[in-house]
Design a protein around this motif. Structure first.
Motif, mmCIF file in Angstrom:
data_model
loop_
_atom_site.group_PDB
_atom_site.id
_atom_site.type_symbol
_atom_site.label_atom_id
_atom_site.label_comp_id
_atom_site.label_asym_id
_atom_site.label_seq_id
_atom_site.Cartn_x
_atom_site.Cartn_y
_atom_site.Cartn_z
ATOM 1 N N ASN A 53 17.158 47.691 -0.016
ATOM 2 C CA ASN A 53 17.673 46.833 1.052
ATOM 3 C C ASN A 53 19.148 47.161 1.324
ATOM 4 N N ARG A 54 19.625 46.704 2.458
ATOM 5 C CA ARG A 54 20.996 47.036 2.884
ATOM 6 C C ARG A 54 22.042 46.521 1.907
ATOM 7 N N LYS A 55 21.754 45.401 1.258
ATOM 8 C CA LYS A 55 22.694 44.816 0.303
ATOM 9 C C LYS A 55 23.006 45.808 -0.826
ATOM 10 N N ILE A 56 21.983 46.536 -1.293
ATOM 11 C CA ILE A 56 22.178 47.542 -2.360
ATOM 12 C C ILE A 56 23.115 48.650 -1.865
ATOM 13 N N ILE A 57 22.947 49.057 -0.620
ATOM 14 C CA ILE A 57 23.825 50.095 -0.051
ATOM 15 C C ILE A 57 25.275 49.602 -0.052
ATOM 16 N N TYR A 58 25.482 48.372 0.424
ATOM 17 C CA TYR A 58 26.845 47.821 0.475
ATOM 18 C C TYR A 58 27.448 47.682 -0.929
ATOM 19 N N HIS A 59 26.646 47.241 -1.897
ATOM 20 C CA HIS A 59 27.137 47.126 -3.277
ATOM 21 C C HIS A 59 27.490 48.504 -3.846
ATOM 22 N N THR A 60 26.701 49.510 -3.508
ATOM 23 C CA THR A 60 26.964 50.874 -3.988
ATOM 24 C C THR A 60 28.265 51.394 -3.402
ATOM 25 N N ILE A 61 28.466 51.185 -2.105
ATOM 26 C CA ILE A 61 29.706 51.619 -1.450
ATOM 27 C C ILE A 61 30.906 50.952 -2.115
ATOM 28 N N GLU A 62 30.802 49.655 -2.310
ATOM 29 C CA GLU A 62 31.898 48.891 -2.926
ATOM 30 C C GLU A 62 32.186 49.405 -4.338
ATOM 31 N N TYR A 63 31.134 49.634 -5.108
ATOM 32 C CA TYR A 63 31.288 50.113 -6.482
ATOM 33 C C TYR A 63 31.929 51.499 -6.522
ATOM 34 N N ILE A 64 31.500 52.382 -5.639
ATOM 35 C CA ILE A 64 32.060 53.736 -5.579
ATOM 36 C C ILE A 64 33.542 53.674 -5.234
ATOM 37 N N THR A 67 35.754 52.426 -8.118
ATOM 38 C CA THR A 67 35.703 53.249 -9.332
ATOM 39 C C THR A 67 36.340 54.593 -9.000
ATOM 40 N N TYR A 68 37.593 54.762 -9.420
ATOM 41 C CA TYR A 68 38.402 55.896 -8.963
ATOM 42 C C TYR A 68 37.741 57.269 -9.130
ATOM 43 N N PRO A 69 37.160 57.616 -10.288
ATOM 44 C CA PRO A 69 36.532 58.940 -10.399
ATOM 45 C C PRO A 69 35.391 59.140 -9.389
ATOM 46 N N LEU A 70 34.594 58.094 -9.162
ATOM 47 C CA LEU A 70 33.512 58.184 -8.174
ATOM 48 C C LEU A 70 34.074 58.312 -6.766
ATOM 49 N N LYS A 71 35.120 57.555 -6.492
ATOM 50 C CA LYS A 71 35.758 57.593 -5.165
ATOM 51 C C LYS A 71 36.245 59.004 -4.851
ATOM 52 N N LEU A 72 36.877 59.645 -5.837
ATOM 53 C CA LEU A 72 37.382 61.011 -5.640
ATOM 54 C C LEU A 72 36.264 61.989 -5.271
ATOM 55 N N ILE A 73 35.118 61.826 -5.910
ATOM 56 C CA ILE A 73 33.988 62.727 -5.654
ATOM 57 C C ILE A 73 33.336 62.411 -4.314
ATOM 58 N N PHE A 74 32.979 61.140 -4.112
ATOM 59 C CA PHE A 74 32.165 60.779 -2.953
ATOM 60 C C PHE A 74 32.912 60.839 -1.621
ATOM 61 N N GLU A 75 34.231 60.741 -1.634
ATOM 62 C CA GLU A 75 34.937 60.848 -0.360
ATOM 63 C C GLU A 75 35.062 62.302 0.101
#
Length: 197
Positions: A53-64, A67-75
């Motif tokens: 569901n869309r809520k999981i997508i939004y939670h994943t975006i927020e978590y990424i 979380t600085y190491p994830l942010k560096l990779i995913f951006e």
């Protein structure tokens, strides 16, 4: 990369599913949104494609993003354009070679040497040697792979399997226990239609 996702998403299986989909498709996360290069991807379509569901997508975006190491990779993620899927339609062949993990570099170099010695024109090369996946080499060639070259590749140290993606159905006669041929039925059909009087 899958080890990184395992470490950060071990308690969030649904979010991990989303993160894996983003990574595999080169979709980036920036400013609370998901992008394919610079085109924003609709969350509802993404949720439907992943099966969450869309809520999981939004939670994943927020978590990424928090979380600085994830942010560096995913951006920084971007999709990698490839000729692999369209090559048989163009009359080209694709060599998909599985190799042993510890032999990847040597096998990669050896395959390229054999192709150069055989004067096989290479259009594109793509390799993958991630820890938790099968090591693969994809090579798009212009034309067809000579039988002698095919045999030499099978003798490379670390060779496991070769899948030849080809427009020609007749290549199936080359198959052994370590090889597989996938031909393009659309191309074969078009050629049959064109040969009719």
């Amino acid at each position: 990369m899958m080890l990184i996702l395992e470490a950060y998403f071990k308690n969030y299986p649904a979010r991990r599913k989303v993160a894996e989909f983003l990574f595999e498709n080169g979709l980036s996360v920036r400013n609370g949104k998901i992008y394919l290069k610079n085109v924003e991807v609709p969350i509802s379509e993404l949720a439907r494609a992943i099966g969450v569901n869309r809520k999981i997508i939004y939670h994943t975006i927020e978590y990424i993003e928090k979380t600085y190491p994830l942010k560096l990779i995913f951006e920084r993620l971007n999709p990698l354009p490839s000729l692999i899927d369209v090559a048989p339609l163009m009359g080209w062949e694709v060599l998909e070679i599985d190799v042993e993990k510890g032999d990847y570099q040597g096998a990669f170099a050896e395959v390229m040497r054999i192709l150069a010695e055989s004067n096989v024109p290479v259009m594109e090369v793509f390799g993958r040697n991630l820890r938790e996946e099968t090591s693969k080499i994809f090579i798009v060639i212009d034309g067809t792979l000579p039988v002698e070259t095919f045999a030499r590749i099978k003798d490379i140290h670390g060779f496991q399997r070769l899948i030849l993606h080809t427009p020609e159905k007749e290549k199936e006669k080359l198959v052994c226990n370590y090889c597989e041929v996938k031909y393009c039925p659309k191309r074969v059909l078009l050629e049959a239609i064109n040969q009719r009087p």
